[in-house]
Write a protein that holds these residues in place. Structure first.
Motif, PDB file in Angstrom:
ATOM      1  N   PHE A  29     -55.096 -17.909   1.712  1.00 52.32           N
ATOM      2  CA  PHE A  29     -55.494 -16.875   0.686  1.00 52.32           C
ATOM      3  C   PHE A  29     -56.843 -17.270   0.322  1.00 52.32           C
ATOM      4  O   PHE A  29     -57.657 -16.605   0.249  1.00 52.32           O
ATOM      5  CB  PHE A  29     -54.208 -16.614  -0.037  1.00 52.32           C
ATOM      6  N   ASP A  32     -59.746 -17.380   2.729  1.00 54.59           N
ATOM      7  CA  ASP A  32     -60.003 -15.915   2.977  1.00 54.59           C
ATOM      8  C   ASP A  32     -60.863 -15.259   1.759  1.00 54.59           C
ATOM      9  O   ASP A  32     -61.930 -14.416   2.098  1.00 54.59           O
ATOM     10  CB  ASP A  32     -59.135 -15.326   3.348  1.00 54.59           C
ATOM     11  N   PHE A  38     -60.140 -11.349   5.416  1.00 47.92           N
ATOM     12  CA  PHE A  38     -58.874 -11.798   5.694  1.00 47.92           C
ATOM     13  C   PHE A  38     -58.594 -11.604   7.215  1.00 47.92           C
ATOM     14  O   PHE A  38     -57.697 -11.976   7.559  1.00 47.92           O
ATOM     15  CB  PHE A  38     -57.663 -10.792   5.163  1.00 47.92           C
ATOM     16  N   PHE A  84     -57.835  -5.662   3.489  1.00 49.89           N
ATOM     17  CA  PHE A  84     -56.580  -6.437   3.791  1.00 49.89           C
ATOM     18  C   PHE A  84     -55.954  -5.858   4.903  1.00 49.89           C
ATOM     19  O   PHE A  84     -55.112  -5.216   4.652  1.00 49.89           O
ATOM     20  CB  PHE A  84     -55.754  -6.747   2.251  1.00 49.89           C
ATOM     21  N   TYR A  95     -58.193  -9.403  -5.937  1.00 50.42           N
ATOM     22  CA  TYR A  95     -56.882 -10.118  -4.968  1.00 50.42           C
ATOM     23  C   TYR A  95     -56.625 -11.373  -6.028  1.00 50.42           C
ATOM     24  O   TYR A  95     -55.342 -11.705  -6.000  1.00 50.42           O
ATOM     25  CB  TYR A  95     -57.652 -10.650  -4.078  1.00 50.42           C
TER      26      TYR A  95
END
Length: 115
Positions: A29, A32, A38, A84, A95
């Motif tokens: 995560f 990314d 992502f 995403f 995010y």
């Protein structure tokens, strides 16, 4: 004492597999978000650790590395929308805020981006 052998559902995970999933998902995560995409992270990486101590060391090293990458992002990169997987299209900072809100793994935004 009798032991029962229980057949687990096909998609179930052992405690070790679940621990790896949590570790690799958090690290992926941050990486990314730092790279602004992502895409390409759909497949979970294979677990290179052989013990819980190795898993913890892997997490500590790679979590810090990913967090440092995120800390280096400028305001334009933080404001940039990231898709995403076509489901959401929020800014990087959104995010990160949601991750902190739901997981509590990050320091406060002020501490995170204080330079």
């Amino acid at each position: 004492m009798k032991r029962a052998i229980i057949a687990l559902p096909p998609k179930s995970r052992t405690a070790g597999e679940l621990a790896w999933h949590i570790v690799v998902t958090e690290i992926t995560f941050f990486n990314d978000v730092a790279r602004g995409s992502f895409e390409g992270s759909e497949q979970e990486l294979p677990n290179p650790t052989k013990s819980m101590a190795e898993l913890i060391a892997y997490y500590e090293t790679n979590f810090k590395s990913g967090l440092e990458k995120v800390k280096q992002l400028g305001s334009e990169q933080l404001a940039k929308p990231i898709s995403f997987f076509g489901v959401f299209n929020f800014s990087a900072v959104h995010y990160l805020h949601e991750f902190r809100q739901n997981h509590g793994a990050l320091p406060s935004p002020k501490a995170l981006f204080q330079r």
